[in-house]
Design a protein around this motif. Sequence first.
Motif, PDB file in Angstrom:
ATOM      1  N   GLN A   1       0.833  -1.204   0.000  1.00 26.75           N
ATOM      2  CA  GLN A   1       0.000   0.000   0.000  1.00 26.75           C
ATOM      3  C   GLN A   1       0.868   1.255   0.000  1.00 26.75           C
ATOM      4  OE1 GLN A   1      -2.790  -1.385   3.301  1.00 26.75           O
ATOM      5  NE2 GLN A   1      -4.021   0.136   2.213  1.00 26.75           N
TER       6      GLN A   1
ATOM      7  N   PHE B   1      -2.770   1.656  -4.500  1.00 27.05           N
ATOM      8  CA  PHE B   1      -3.812   0.657  -4.301  1.00 27.05           C
ATOM      9  C   PHE B   1      -4.189   0.474  -2.839  1.00 27.05           C
ATOM     10  CE2 PHE B   1      -2.197  -1.596  -8.318  1.00 27.05           C
ATOM     11  CZ  PHE B   1      -3.228  -1.096  -9.097  1.00 27.05           C
ATOM     12  N   THR B   2      -5.412   0.018  -2.633  1.00 27.30           N
ATOM     13  CA  THR B   2      -5.883  -0.402  -1.313  1.00 27.30           C
ATOM     14  C   THR B   2      -5.501  -1.868  -1.129  1.00 27.30           C
ATOM     15  OG1 THR B   2      -7.998  -1.218  -2.147  1.00 27.30           O
ATOM     16  CG2 THR B   2      -7.897   1.129  -1.508  1.00 27.30           C
TER      17      THR B   2
ATOM     18  N   LYS C   1      -7.522  -4.324  -0.745  1.00 27.79           N
ATOM     19  CA  LYS C   1      -8.424  -5.091  -1.608  1.00 27.79           C
ATOM     20  C   LYS C   1      -7.915  -5.097  -3.056  1.00 27.79           C
ATOM     21  CE  LYS C   1     -13.324  -5.385  -2.749  1.00 27.79           C
ATOM     22  NZ  LYS C   1     -14.633  -4.770  -2.562  1.00 27.79           N
ATOM     23  N   ASP C   2      -7.465  -3.951  -3.535  1.00 33.20           N
ATOM     24  CA  ASP C   2      -6.915  -3.855  -4.896  1.00 33.20           C
ATOM     25  C   ASP C   2      -5.698  -4.762  -5.053  1.00 33.20           C
ATOM     26  OD1 ASP C   2      -8.768  -1.848  -5.622  1.00 33.20           O
ATOM     27  OD2 ASP C   2      -7.377  -0.239  -5.055  1.00 33.20           O
TER      28      ASP C   2
ATOM     29  N   ARG D   1      -6.704  -8.257  -5.402  1.00 33.11           N
ATOM     30  CA  ARG D   1      -7.306  -8.456  -6.726  1.00 33.11           C
ATOM     31  C   ARG D   1      -6.216  -8.532  -7.802  1.00 33.11           C
ATOM     32  NH1 ARG D   1     -12.031  -4.577  -7.527  1.00 33.11           N
ATOM     33  NH2 ARG D   1     -10.486  -3.530  -6.332  1.00 33.11           N
ATOM     34  N   VAL D   2      -5.195  -7.694  -7.694  1.00 30.98           N
ATOM     35  CA  VAL D   2      -4.077  -7.729  -8.641  1.00 30.98           C
ATOM     36  C   VAL D   2      -3.354  -9.077  -8.530  1.00 30.98           C
ATOM     37  CG1 VAL D   2      -1.803  -6.743  -9.182  1.00 30.98           C
ATOM     38  CG2 VAL D   2      -3.751  -5.231  -8.774  1.00 30.98           C
TER      39      VAL D   2
ATOM     40  N   SER E   1      -0.269  -0.251 -10.901  1.00 31.76           N
ATOM     41  CA  SER E   1      -0.404   0.926 -10.048  1.00 31.76           C
ATOM     42  C   SER E   1      -0.213   2.205 -10.863  1.00 31.76           C
ATOM     43  CB  SER E   1       0.607   0.853  -8.902  1.00 31.76           C
ATOM     44  OG  SER E   1       0.507   1.990  -8.085  1.00 31.76           O
TER      45      SER E   1
ATOM     46  N   SER F   1      -3.173   2.885 -12.947  1.00 32.32           N
ATOM     47  CA  SER F   1      -4.432   2.983 -12.205  1.00 32.32           C
ATOM     48  C   SER F   1      -4.970   4.411 -12.204  1.00 32.32           C
ATOM     49  CB  SER F   1      -4.250   2.506 -10.765  1.00 32.32           C
ATOM     50  OG  SER F   1      -3.514   3.460 -10.017  1.00 32.32           O
TER      51      SER F   1
ATOM     52  N   ARG G   1      -7.685  -0.836 -16.226  1.00 33.79           N
ATOM     53  CA  ARG G   1      -8.604  -1.126 -15.119  1.00 33.79           C
ATOM     54  C   ARG G   1      -8.371  -2.550 -14.626  1.00 33.79           C
ATOM     55  NH1 ARG G   1     -12.649   1.954 -17.154  1.00 33.79           N
ATOM     56  NH2 ARG G   1     -12.730   3.635 -15.669  1.00 33.79           N
TER      57      ARG G   1
END
Length: 181
Positions: free
Chosen positions: A17, A22-23, A25-26, A29-30, A98, A101, A180
């Motif tokens: 982070q 990104f968070t 959660k992101d 997901r990545v 990132s 993003s 995305r």
Amino acid sequence: MGNKLITFTDQQLVNYQDCTFFTRKDILRVYKKFRDIKPDLIPRVIKGNEAYSIKIPVEYIEELAEFKENPFKRRILEVFSRDAKGNLTFEDFLDMLSVFSEGAPRDIKVFYAFRIYGPEDIDVALTLLTKQELTAEEKQQITEKVMEESDVDGDGKLSYIEFEHCITRAPEFLSTFHIRI
């Protein structure tokens, strides 16, 4: 409650982070997206130095929907890979996504765009934008005009400052320099 798989430690997530836009959660997901590229190569749980040592070969990453039709895909992947060949570790992949993003600031995007694109790419862009309807002479004239307007110091190439100046005049840059997740 007891069967939740932990991919990263809390400290790893905090570190990611701190280094990305990104968070938590992101980031997870990545990682799922990265693992899905080649699940037989990428473990479910990251241990030790695996996040920066296990690489997915470039030819698998190029097949992602986000890159498949991009004429600059190889150069993009080479810029973000530690080996400069386009093979990506998870950390390389995370850094790349990132930068692309919505959360990445314009100056970071401009810096990486400068590393990815060169003056020779004007011809590629013209061909793609005009569906090959321009003659070689017309493309040459447009390329020369773009360089003439962009190359402030007249040295025949674009410096970072000149490139940045051109990009700031392109309002669609932020929306097109984007992937995305």
